[in-house]
Scaffold this motif. Structure first.
Motif, PDB file in Angstrom:
ATOM      1  N   UNK A  84      13.485  44.019  33.058  1.00 44.66           N
ATOM      2  CA  UNK A  84      13.552  43.218  31.897  1.00 44.66           C
ATOM      3  C   UNK A  84      11.564  42.612  31.679  1.00 44.66           C
ATOM      4  N   UNK A  85      11.558  43.933  30.516  1.00 44.61           N
ATOM      5  CA  UNK A  85      10.707  44.456  29.721  1.00 44.61           C
ATOM      6  C   UNK A  85       9.939  45.290  30.486  1.00 44.61           C
ATOM      7  N   UNK A  86      10.754  46.595  30.801  1.00 43.42           N
ATOM      8  CA  UNK A  86      11.186  47.398  31.309  1.00 43.42           C
ATOM      9  C   UNK A  86      10.424  47.783  32.555  1.00 43.42           C
ATOM     10  N   UNK A  87      10.870  47.041  33.677  1.00 41.93           N
ATOM     11  CA  UNK A  87      10.413  46.505  34.921  1.00 41.93           C
ATOM     12  C   UNK A  87      11.506  46.062  34.971  1.00 41.93           C
ATOM     13  N   UNK A  88      11.539  46.181  36.527  1.00 38.33           N
ATOM     14  CA  UNK A  88      12.496  46.065  37.660  1.00 38.33           C
ATOM     15  C   UNK A  88      11.950  44.615  38.401  1.00 38.33           C
TER      16      UNK A  88
END
Length: 143
Positions: free
Chosen positions: A139-143
């Protein structure tokens, strides 16, 4: 059969050949290199996990076992001589799902499910994996 060593420092696996013969080692890898820990030997048509002077196979009562037969979907306890750190050896069959790999290219928000049923994105045929075992969220470039 796939044999996995789980220690405090690392997780390492070896795939044993279908033909039961020879000697193989489970290694512990560290920043300074790798070290042989315990051997697996093919003797009389069976794979044996063998204790040695440094690493002991331990039974449920805490007693040392000289060697034990490896069978799929088993867990064995190991202990290093003079240390309290315990290690585990986990065995599993070398099934087709362990030989087929999928690559996921993630470029948007996504949810990836992992489990034993076909309703998951990643399916593992293993009795130690639950039907819906885990979920990865990006989500939004993060795990």
């Amino acid at each position: 059969m796939i044999v996995t060593l789980i220690s405090k420092e690392s997780i390492n696996s070896i795939t044993l050949p279908e033909k039961i013969s020879g000697q193989y080692w489970l290694y512990e890898k560290s920043e300074s290199g790798s070290k042989k820990l315990i051997s697996i030997e093919g003797i009389n048509g069976e794979w044996l996990l063998k204790s040695n002077k440094d690493i002991k196979v331990i039974d449920h009562a805490g007693s040392t076992i000289r060697n034990t037969i490896l069978s799929p979907l088993s867990v064995f306890h190991l202990v290093a001589e003079g240390q309290n750190d315990k290690m585990l050896v986990f065995t599993e069959p070398n099934t087709e799902d362990r030989q087929t790999f999928s690559k996921f290219l993630i470029d948007k928000n996504v949810e990836i499910s992992i489990g034993r049923t076909n309703k998951n994105d990643v399916v593992l045929s293993n009795q130690f994996v639950s039907s819906f075992h885990a979920k990865l969220l990006f989500n939004n470039g993060r795990w």
